[in-house]
Scaffold this active site. Structure first.
Site, PDB file in Angstrom:
ATOM      1  N   ARG A   1       1.004  -1.355  -0.132  1.00 33.53           N
ATOM      2  CA  ARG A   1       0.057  -0.019   0.038  1.00 33.53           C
ATOM      3  C   ARG A   1       0.934   1.274  -0.062  1.00 33.53           C
ATOM      4  O   ARG A   1       1.919   1.538   0.852  1.00 33.53           O
ATOM      5  CB  ARG A   1      -1.096  -0.017   1.324  1.00 33.53           C
ATOM      6  CG  ARG A   1      -1.750   1.118   1.352  1.00 33.53           C
ATOM      7  CD  ARG A   1      -2.753   1.011   2.592  1.00 33.53           C
ATOM      8  NE  ARG A   1      -3.424  -0.184   2.727  1.00 33.53           N
ATOM      9  CZ  ARG A   1      -3.545  -0.993   3.875  1.00 33.53           C
ATOM     10  NH1 ARG A   1      -2.733  -0.527   4.928  1.00 33.53           N
ATOM     11  NH2 ARG A   1      -4.178  -1.902   3.985  1.00 33.53           N
TER      12      ARG A   1
ATOM     13  N   ARG B   1      -1.302   6.089   9.697  1.00 38.25           N
ATOM     14  CA  ARG B   1      -1.401   5.728   8.294  1.00 38.25           C
ATOM     15  C   ARG B   1      -1.431   6.852   7.175  1.00 38.25           C
ATOM     16  O   ARG B   1      -1.355   8.066   7.416  1.00 38.25           O
ATOM     17  CB  ARG B   1      -2.621   4.917   8.110  1.00 38.25           C
ATOM     18  CG  ARG B   1      -2.642   3.625   9.083  1.00 38.25           C
ATOM     19  CD  ARG B   1      -1.697   2.465   8.639  1.00 38.25           C
ATOM     20  NE  ARG B   1      -2.028   1.315   9.810  1.00 38.25           N
ATOM     21  CZ  ARG B   1      -2.607   0.385   9.276  1.00 38.25           C
ATOM     22  NH1 ARG B   1      -3.419   0.260   8.596  1.00 38.25           N
ATOM     23  NH2 ARG B   1      -2.694  -0.654  10.371  1.00 38.25           N
TER      24      ARG B   1
ATOM     25  N   LYS C   1      -2.889   0.749  15.148  1.00 42.79           N
ATOM     26  CA  LYS C   1      -2.872   1.638  13.873  1.00 42.79           C
ATOM     27  C   LYS C   1      -3.571   2.876  14.322  1.00 42.79           C
ATOM     28  O   LYS C   1      -4.428   3.001  15.364  1.00 42.79           O
ATOM     29  CB  LYS C   1      -3.495   0.896  12.766  1.00 42.79           C
ATOM     30  CG  LYS C   1      -5.089   0.572  12.781  1.00 42.79           C
ATOM     31  CD  LYS C   1      -5.595  -0.315  11.746  1.00 42.79           C
ATOM     32  CE  LYS C   1      -7.102  -0.643  12.058  1.00 42.79           C
ATOM     33  NZ  LYS C   1      -7.350  -1.471  10.864  1.00 42.79           N
TER      34      LYS C   1
ATOM     35  N   LYS D   1      -5.339   6.632  12.342  1.00 40.32           N
ATOM     36  CA  LYS D   1      -5.446   7.101  11.132  1.00 40.32           C
ATOM     37  C   LYS D   1      -6.094   8.662  11.236  1.00 40.32           C
ATOM     38  O   LYS D   1      -6.883   9.118  12.178  1.00 40.32           O
ATOM     39  CB  LYS D   1      -6.936   6.251  10.380  1.00 40.32           C
ATOM     40  CG  LYS D   1      -6.561   4.773   9.979  1.00 40.32           C
ATOM     41  CD  LYS D   1      -7.552   4.002   9.761  1.00 40.32           C
ATOM     42  CE  LYS D   1      -7.301   2.696   9.295  1.00 40.32           C
ATOM     43  NZ  LYS D   1      -8.487   1.884   8.931  1.00 40.32           N
TER      44      LYS D   1
ATOM     45  N   CYS E   1     -14.541  -4.048   0.288  1.00 34.51           N
ATOM     46  CA  CYS E   1     -13.114  -4.145   0.514  1.00 34.51           C
ATOM     47  C   CYS E   1     -12.706  -5.331  -0.309  1.00 34.51           C
ATOM     48  O   CYS E   1     -13.448  -5.847  -0.871  1.00 34.51           O
ATOM     49  CB  CYS E   1     -12.988  -4.565   2.079  1.00 34.51           C
ATOM     50  SG  CYS E   1     -13.442  -6.211   2.737  1.00 34.51           S
TER      51      CYS E   1
ATOM     52  N   CYS F   1      -6.925 -11.545   0.954  1.00 31.48           N
ATOM     53  CA  CYS F   1      -6.853 -11.083   2.374  1.00 31.48           C
ATOM     54  C   CYS F   1      -7.024 -11.831   3.310  1.00 31.48           C
ATOM     55  O   CYS F   1      -8.037 -12.806   3.521  1.00 31.48           O
ATOM     56  CB  CYS F   1      -8.076  -9.778   2.768  1.00 31.48           C
ATOM     57  SG  CYS F   1      -7.920  -9.378   4.397  1.00 31.48           S
TER      58      CYS F   1
ATOM     59  N   CYS G   1     -15.023  -8.989   6.812  1.00 38.79           N
ATOM     60  CA  CYS G   1     -14.878  -9.159   8.286  1.00 38.79           C
ATOM     61  C   CYS G   1     -15.335  -7.954   8.922  1.00 38.79           C
ATOM     62  O   CYS G   1     -15.481  -7.042   8.449  1.00 38.79           O
ATOM     63  CB  CYS G   1     -13.405  -9.771   8.143  1.00 38.79           C
ATOM     64  SG  CYS G   1     -12.004  -8.477   8.375  1.00 38.79           S
TER      65      CYS G   1
ATOM     66  N   CYS H   1     -12.490  -2.134   6.917  1.00 41.48           N
ATOM     67  CA  CYS H   1     -11.811  -1.470   5.606  1.00 41.48           C
ATOM     68  C   CYS H   1     -12.829  -0.944   4.650  1.00 41.48           C
ATOM     69  O   CYS H   1     -12.542   0.216   4.128  1.00 41.48           O
ATOM     70  CB  CYS H   1     -11.032  -2.379   4.957  1.00 41.48           C
ATOM     71  SG  CYS H   1      -9.642  -2.981   6.137  1.00 41.48           S
TER      72      CYS H   1
END
Length: 568
Positions: free
Chosen positions: A82, A152, A213, A215, A432, A438, A477, A481
């Site tokens: 990414r 991110r 993470k 964002k 996603c 994935c 899931c 995303c």
């Protein structure tokens, strides 16, 4: 979840990821040695996790995993990369470079536009990984900190119309990205053969980086195209007479959860108040360092900023940010979000330049049998003198087109199927990646979406409203995303062919939907949509969106405080 009396870190045995980061030598691990290991196509031990901090996830093709096992072969290990593209802006020269790399050095040949306003390569085999980083670096692109426990890729409203305001907001997005980047030289040493220059320091992220993470976004009202409530930190641009004067700061949004664990939940961000623009970087660092020091390093499922705010209290977190930044938040300035999706077709900016937004289903750029869109975009890049803008809704804007060039760009877009007409419903749908690449996917998403949207289109037509639409999103899931937890209808993968069915988000993206049916199949979902759309078509008030209707009609209760009522 109860508030704790004294704000601070959670006490207890640390999660193993904390050991991994501490022992990694500032994210180096033994990645270089792994690259030279010919016995496996993957990465060993801690390196499997550490490559994420360098912008990559190890994956394999799950469609052929069983077949390879029967042949006594390991899974077809490869990486997804990414890129870091703050604000999603990319030049035609850069586009042609990533187009060529995808064609020549990936298993799938495609470029994937993401909900994080950047692109991904899927299916890069181990011998090509270093070449990939060096190719990107040659064209001014990297993948530093696009995954892992760091800040991110920073999003920015894709607003090509108010060009002066957008340019300043975009510059802030870039500045925030650079300010919060890891300072370790591991990326340059491993991938770019950089010189080893001695000890590293991480003044903002710390030697063990963030608990989870993080964002960040910059958004220009009234357009909420980046979904502020999906993010830890958001700077809402406040303008006076077309000039940016500062930001309202929203903290603590996030959509991920874990099936069956009610201590995890999606959460909207809290508005801390207004700051003048000159304090932006100080406040960004203060929010990040507060989360660095107070975030949960014991239980990763409760490690995001949203859980820190729930645990210590919003006012305590806000006061700590003010203390660290040396800034007092003023009262929030008025603003309103009135739209979310992308504006398709041509629009003209106040600078007289023209911008063409193209619909890219699922963000997947590939030459399909009836639509060679990857070739088409490469042909456009060869003649375009402006830039491209990747949106947070997986679409692409050909920006900065002078009037004299409009005809040529449009001819190419038509020739390669990039302007094929689609319904509003298809434009308002998103998924996603999920299967087959994935490793977290429990159900299909990208491959599920196109045919299912066709069925929703049929339902809308059946009830006499073919030109209306519902914000519809699918994730394979519960990690969020595809941002299903800000949709009017959100499907969250539970098992192959089965999803949790959520309804009740709104058009502005300021309300979380509630689970309406659990663990149901595609035919059951379609039957529910048929019934609900029938009622919406017959009973709605003027201009009432689907999500607002199901709340007003009492079909589901609104989610007011997701920490306390999301699972009611």
């Amino acid at each position: 979840m109860s508030y704790q009396t004294v704000p601070g870190p959670v006490e207890g045995p640390l999660a193993d990821n904390e050991r991994l980061k501490r022992e990694s030598n500032f994210l180096r691990g033994t990645i270089e040695q792994d690259l030279r290991d010919p016995l496996t196509g993957g990465f060993n031990g801690d390196n499997f996790q550490l490559i994420r901090f360098h912008g990559m996830y190890q994956q394999d093709d799950r469609d052929i995993r069983a077949e390879r096992a029967q042949q006594k072969l390991e899974p077809l290990h490869n990486v997804m990369l990414r890129a870091r593209m703050p604000g999603g802006i990319i030049t035609p020269t850069q586009w042609l470079a990533i187009d060529a790399f995808a064609r020549d050095h990936t298993l799938y040949g495609s470029i994937r536009l993401t909900t994080r306003q950047t692109f991904q390569f899927h299916g890069v085999l181990k011998p090509n990984i270093k070449l990939m980083h060096q190719t990107l670096n040659q064209y001014g692109i990297d993948s530093i900190a696009t995954a892992g426990d760091v800040n991110r890729n920073v999003l920015c409203t894709s607003n090509p119309v108010e060009s002066k305001l957008h340019q300043e907001a975009y510059e802030w997005a870039k500045a925030i990205s650079e300010h919060l980047l890891p300072k370790t030289r591991a990326y340059a040493e491993i991938w770019l053969d950089g010189e080893k220059l001695g000890p590293d320091e991480e003044p903002i992220l710390g030697s063990t980086y963030l608990p989870r993470k993080f964002k960040t976004t910059v958004v220009i009202p009234p357009h909420n195209d980046i979904d502020v409530h999906a993010n830890d930190l958001n700077f809402v641009a406040i303008a006076e007479n077309g000039e940016l004067v500062g930001f309202n700061v929203l903290v603590g949004g996030g959509l991920a959860m874990t099936h069956g664990e009610k201590e995890t939940f999606p959460r909207k961000a809290d508005d801390f108040g207004f700051i003048p623009k000159e304090h932006t970087l100080a406040v960004a660092a203060a929010v990040v360092t507060t989360q660095r020091d107070w975030g949960n390093r014991v239980n990763r499922k409760n490690a995001k900023t949203k859980y820190t705010l729930e645990r210590v209290g919003v006012e305590a977190f806000k006061a700590e940010v003010e203390k660290r930044a040396g800034v007092k938040f003023a009262d929030s300035r008025p603003y309103e979000f009135t739209s979310r999706g992308d504006r398709f077709g041509w629009v003209e900016g106040i600078d007289g330049k023209h911008h063409l937004t193209l619909f890219i289903e699922n963000g997947r750029i590939l030459d399909f049998p009836d639509k060679p869109i990857k070739t088409g975009l490469a042909e456009i890049a060869k003649v375009h003198k402006g830039d491209f803008r990747m949106t947070a809704n997986q679409n692409l804007i050909i920006a900065g087109v002078p009037a004299r060039s409009k005809k040529k760009i449009e001819e190419l877009a038509l020739k390669y199927g990039l302007l094929a007409p689609v319904s509003r419903q298809r434009e308002d749908s998103m998924a996603c990646v999920a299967l087959p690449t994935c490793p977290l996917a429990m159900a299909e998403a990208e491959r599920f979406l196109p045919a299912f949207v066709t069925q929703i289109e049929g339902v809308l037509a059946k009830h006499g409203i073919p030109d209306d639409s519902i914000i519809f999103r699918v994730t394979g899931c519960p990690n969020g995303c595809g941002r299903a937890m800000l949709a009017e209808i959100g499907l969250v993968g539970k098992a192959p062919g089965r999803y949790n069915f959520h309804i009740g988000g709104n058009l502005a993206g300021t309300r979380i939907p509630r689970m309406y049916r659990e663990n149901i199949t595609e035919p059951q979902i379609l039957a529910e949509i048929d019934t609900l759309v029938g009622r919406w078509a017959n009973e709605r008030e003027a201009g009432e969106g689907f999500g607002d209707f199901v709340i007003r009609a009492g079909i589901v209760k609104p989610v007011i405080d997701s920490a306390r009522d999301f699972y009611e």
